[in-house]
Design an enzyme around this catalytic site. Sequence first.
Site, PDB file in Angstrom:
ATOM      1  N   ARG A 101      15.411  29.255 153.803  1.00 32.59           N
ATOM      2  CA  ARG A 101      15.520  30.720 153.938  1.00 32.59           C
ATOM      3  C   ARG A 101      14.107  31.267 154.073  1.00 32.59           C
ATOM      4  O   ARG A 101      13.285  31.086 153.172  1.00 32.59           O
ATOM      5  CB  ARG A 101      16.229  31.328 152.735  1.00 32.59           C
ATOM      6  CG  ARG A 101      16.166  32.849 152.714  1.00 32.59           C
ATOM      7  CD  ARG A 101      17.075  33.492 151.690  1.00 32.59           C
ATOM      8  NE  ARG A 101      18.458  33.456 152.132  1.00 32.59           N
ATOM      9  CZ  ARG A 101      19.412  34.285 151.679  1.00 32.59           C
ATOM     10  NH1 ARG A 101      19.106  35.226 150.796  1.00 32.59           N
ATOM     11  NH2 ARG A 101      20.653  34.195 152.114  1.00 32.59           N
ATOM     12  N   HIS A 128      21.747  34.794 160.434  1.00 27.70           N
ATOM     13  CA  HIS A 128      22.326  34.290 159.172  1.00 27.70           C
ATOM     14  C   HIS A 128      23.609  33.525 159.533  1.00 27.70           C
ATOM     15  O   HIS A 128      24.719  33.960 159.267  1.00 27.70           O
ATOM     16  CB  HIS A 128      22.619  35.457 158.236  1.00 27.70           C
ATOM     17  CG  HIS A 128      22.825  35.073 156.804  1.00 27.70           C
ATOM     18  ND1 HIS A 128      22.792  33.761 156.355  1.00 27.70           N
ATOM     19  CD2 HIS A 128      23.075  35.826 155.693  1.00 27.70           C
ATOM     20  CE1 HIS A 128      23.001  33.740 155.045  1.00 27.70           C
ATOM     21  NE2 HIS A 128      23.190  34.969 154.625  1.00 27.70           N
ATOM     22  N   GLN A 131      26.455  32.682 156.914  1.00 26.85           N
ATOM     23  CA  GLN A 131      27.267  33.820 156.478  1.00 26.85           C
ATOM     24  C   GLN A 131      28.358  34.144 157.506  1.00 26.85           C
ATOM     25  O   GLN A 131      29.517  34.348 157.147  1.00 26.85           O
ATOM     26  CB  GLN A 131      26.356  35.045 156.273  1.00 26.85           C
ATOM     27  CG  GLN A 131      27.101  36.281 155.820  1.00 26.85           C
ATOM     28  CD  GLN A 131      27.620  36.189 154.395  1.00 26.85           C
ATOM     29  OE1 GLN A 131      26.861  35.907 153.495  1.00 26.85           O
ATOM     30  NE2 GLN A 131      28.909  36.424 154.188  1.00 26.85           N
ATOM     31  N   ASP A 217      26.404  45.653 156.231  1.00 26.25           N
ATOM     32  CA  ASP A 217      25.315  44.913 155.586  1.00 26.25           C
ATOM     33  C   ASP A 217      24.310  45.966 155.109  1.00 26.25           C
ATOM     34  O   ASP A 217      24.390  47.135 155.524  1.00 26.25           O
ATOM     35  CB  ASP A 217      24.687  43.960 156.630  1.00 26.25           C
ATOM     36  CG  ASP A 217      23.526  43.129 156.106  1.00 26.25           C
ATOM     37  OD1 ASP A 217      23.375  43.008 154.873  1.00 26.25           O
ATOM     38  OD2 ASP A 217      22.753  42.606 156.933  1.00 26.25           O
ATOM     39  N   CYS A 257      28.594  41.263 153.427  1.00 27.21           N
ATOM     40  CA  CYS A 257      28.002  39.954 153.106  1.00 27.21           C
ATOM     41  C   CYS A 257      27.388  39.932 151.704  1.00 27.21           C
ATOM     42  O   CYS A 257      27.176  38.855 151.157  1.00 27.21           O
ATOM     43  CB  CYS A 257      26.977  39.556 154.166  1.00 27.21           C
ATOM     44  SG  CYS A 257      25.682  40.767 154.415  1.00 27.21           S
TER      45      CYS A 257
HETATM   46  N1  NVA Z   1      20.399  41.593 156.395  1.00 25.75           N
HETATM   47  C1  NVA Z   1      20.298  41.168 155.009  1.00 25.75           C
HETATM   48  C2  NVA Z   1      21.295  40.100 154.717  1.00 25.75           C
HETATM   49  C3  NVA Z   1      21.348  39.714 153.260  1.00 25.75           C
HETATM   50  C4  NVA Z   1      22.320  38.610 152.988  1.00 25.75           C
HETATM   51  C5  NVA Z   1      18.890  40.704 154.727  1.00 25.75           C
HETATM   52  O1  NVA Z   1      18.309  40.013 155.570  1.00 25.75           O
HETATM   53  O2  NVA Z   1      18.355  41.047 153.665  1.00 25.75           O
HETATM   54  N1   CP Z   2      25.017  37.107 151.565  1.00 28.89           N
HETATM   55  C1   CP Z   2      23.968  36.366 151.133  1.00 28.89           C
HETATM   56  O1   CP Z   2      23.370  35.597 151.875  1.00 28.89           O
HETATM   57  O2   CP Z   2      23.682  36.543 149.840  1.00 28.89           O
HETATM   58  P1   CP Z   2      22.372  36.021 149.094  1.00 28.89           P
HETATM   59  O3   CP Z   2      21.197  36.788 149.678  1.00 28.89           O
HETATM   60  O4   CP Z   2      22.609  36.350 147.648  1.00 28.89           O
HETATM   61  O5   CP Z   2      22.213  34.556 149.336  1.00 28.89           O
END
Ligand code: NVA
Ligand code: CP
Length: 298
Positions: A101, A128, A131, A217, A257
């Site tokens: 990540r 992602h 997800q 989101d 999500c």
């Molecule tokens: N768009 C969000 C998704 C979190 C799971 C982010 O990147 O923070």
């Molecule tokens: N939806 C998701 O990826 O959650 P986290 O950021 O908690 O992993």
Amino acid sequence: MKHLLSLEKLPRADFENIIRDAATFKRERGQHQTRPLAGQTWAMIFSKSSTRTRVSFEVGIRELGGDVMFLNANDIQLGRGEPIKDTARVLGRMIHGAVIRTYAQRDVEEFAEFAKIPTINALTDDEHPCQVLTDIATFEELRGPIAGKVVTFIGDGACNMPVSWIFAAAKLGFELRIAAPKEFQPAAEILQRAGGKLLCTEDLKAAATGADLLYTDVWVSMGKEAEAAGRIKVLTGYQINAPLVKLAKPGALVMHCLPAYRGKEIDAETFEAHANTIFTQAENRLHTQKAILNWAVS
Ligand code: NVA
Ligand code: CP
């Protein structure tokens, strides 16, 4: 060697197999004898926070017979500037797979290229994929095949989530509508590359009308905190709430999500009214992660 770096490159048959296997892993949790990761050690290298992705991969790897180590990117030399390609060449000689990540999509691609071990994108600024595979598995669990259905994404149409939805839509044959202010529309180049039945609009009511799934989101993705005030100002109104849900098909699903910011992208009442779907979606991260890991090593 298989990597899950982007949904753009995932063949349709692999999409379908992962979604089918996620349902099997869910049904057979605690019973399946197969241990596809037996004898393997996987590393999870995270530069951003995570609850669902981290826990579902850690549990999933163990349930598939593997061992797992969590590496906060700041705690390894990567955080002090050691290049990705050197980190990758070291880890690639010691571990069997990686879940990453981070910010730049190029970094997961470079890791995969140099580590030469199965590498999974656990979220970048661009995508992602884990997800969206989970979301589709959840939709199909609750409503049957997604082909021919209408999915409406509301909010920041330029962040990682809608981009992964865009690449899924053409492959699986559903209509995707993205309702976002003009500052947060997805890049035209991505829409062109993906193809399929896509509608991008500022009109969230038109986008929600007749939808089978309303999806949202956060307005402020990880890494965008400095822009929070400006984003909240522009995105205000792009919210899933009761009047918007009324425009969708009767029985339409509402998904998020997570994490959710009540009063921003979704109101508290709508979130609670659809909590069962949203937390089934969260639970399904585990089953889908296992299907992805199984796919990666088979
Ligand atoms: N768009 C969000 C998704 C979190 C799971 C982010 O990147 O923070
Ligand atoms: N939806 C998701 O990826 O959650 P986290 O950021 O908690 O992993």
